[in-house]
Write an enzyme that holds these catalytic residues in place. Sequence first.
Site, PDB file in Angstrom:
ATOM      1  N   ASN A 189       0.798  -1.225   0.000  1.00 40.70           N
ATOM      2  CA  ASN A 189       0.000   0.000   0.000  1.00 40.70           C
ATOM      3  C   ASN A 189       0.832   1.277   0.000  1.00 40.70           C
ATOM      4  O   ASN A 189       0.277   2.385   0.061  1.00 40.70           O
ATOM      5  CB  ASN A 189      -0.970   0.011   1.197  1.00 40.70           C
ATOM      6  CG  ASN A 189      -0.260   0.156   2.538  1.00 40.70           C
ATOM      7  OD1 ASN A 189       0.953   0.262   2.626  1.00 40.70           O
ATOM      8  ND2 ASN A 189      -1.046   0.138   3.603  1.00 40.70           N
ATOM      9  N   LYS A 190       2.158   1.152  -0.090  1.00 38.95           N
ATOM     10  CA  LYS A 190       3.011   2.337   0.005  1.00 38.95           C
ATOM     11  C   LYS A 190       3.166   3.036  -1.344  1.00 38.95           C
ATOM     12  O   LYS A 190       2.869   2.476  -2.399  1.00 38.95           O
ATOM     13  CB  LYS A 190       4.384   1.950   0.559  1.00 38.95           C
ATOM     14  CG  LYS A 190       4.330   1.373   1.972  1.00 38.95           C
ATOM     15  CD  LYS A 190       3.698   2.350   2.952  1.00 38.95           C
ATOM     16  CE  LYS A 190       3.819   1.901   4.404  1.00 38.95           C
ATOM     17  NZ  LYS A 190       2.991   0.743   4.730  1.00 38.95           N
TER      18      LYS A 190
END
Length: 388
Positions: free
Chosen positions: A191-192
Amino acid sequence: MSDSATAQPNLPFLPFTRPSIDDATIAGVTEVLRSGWITSGPQVQAFEKALSDYFGGRPVRVFNSGTATLEIGLRLAGVQDGDEVITTPLSWVATANVILEVGATPVFVDVDPATRNLDLDLLEKAITPKTRAIIPVYLAGLPLDMDRLYDIARRHNLRVIEDAAQAMGSTWGGKRIGAFGDLVSFSFHANKNLTSIEGGALVFNNEDEARLAEKYRLQGVTRTGFDGMDVDVLGGKFNLTDVAARVGLGQMPHLAEFNRRRTALAQQYFDALAGGPAVALGLGLPHADFTNSNWHMFQVELPLARLTIDRAGFMEKLKARGIGSGVHYPAIHLFTLYRALGFREGQFPHTERLGRAILTLPLFPAMTDADVVRVCDAVNALCADHQK
């Protein structure tokens, strides 16, 4: 009361995040798989070189998670049994867990309600003779006042292990987070802003720290020649694979554009929510820093005192409209593990309020302008329909 915002069945589900991985990267991963060298090898070395260049030539090593990088950062800083480490209770629980993992004691400091980061006005008051290090967290990619942080650390002779898990591409004073400071830890989770599927990186002050981190990364092993091996420190199994490193390498050329798009989407959120019923009811917006933040997340604080539904109910109704959301994060000190250490409700009021009410809305580079409007329309309608 029936909800005025109804589901639109022709629209696809909008998750709160989704990675952008291009065809060239997918092809590159295929090449790595066919090469026969899929664990740590030349792709890891290339990824480390690319990251070092990005951070102005500082030594960088990659690991299998941002949790591992924090733990190794603490070990490099000499944190051990009996030491105290100051951090924020508003973070992913790993930030505090690694302090326990090395035998030290976490000391929480409440957050600034505007930035949602560690309150530097309270930090200095929490320092004791046992304090060895500080772990600041840059929530949603927003740095805190780095000049003031390091001034406090220098005056008290403390190490700083920056939890920059969410801050890839963020800046302070025109400099990239990671290009200066003490030990700086990044996450490359899916999710980065930049992902290697799973993974992380630690930025060091010198090559001696980097070499020691390599030992911690793989069982404490040092190899010499064809058959020489020694172990002189207790290490773990934290290495990154070449498959993951190739994904990270493929992300690097796109990072600046990813962050520009995130920033543009965040601005659209502010514009679309301004003057609406949600804000009128007290919906809390994030700190509007369009200079330093990489806008990893767009987080609002629900006005729960003025709504007839709780956060879970709000999220459920968003999902019914095809919109995903997330919670980042519940207050760490209220988890059972930390209550057992003596923490209790009422100690950190800003964190506790945010931990109950914070909500992460969709934000990722592939989102369209219309997606932002769709989310804001739903948030406004739900607040209007469920106000007390």
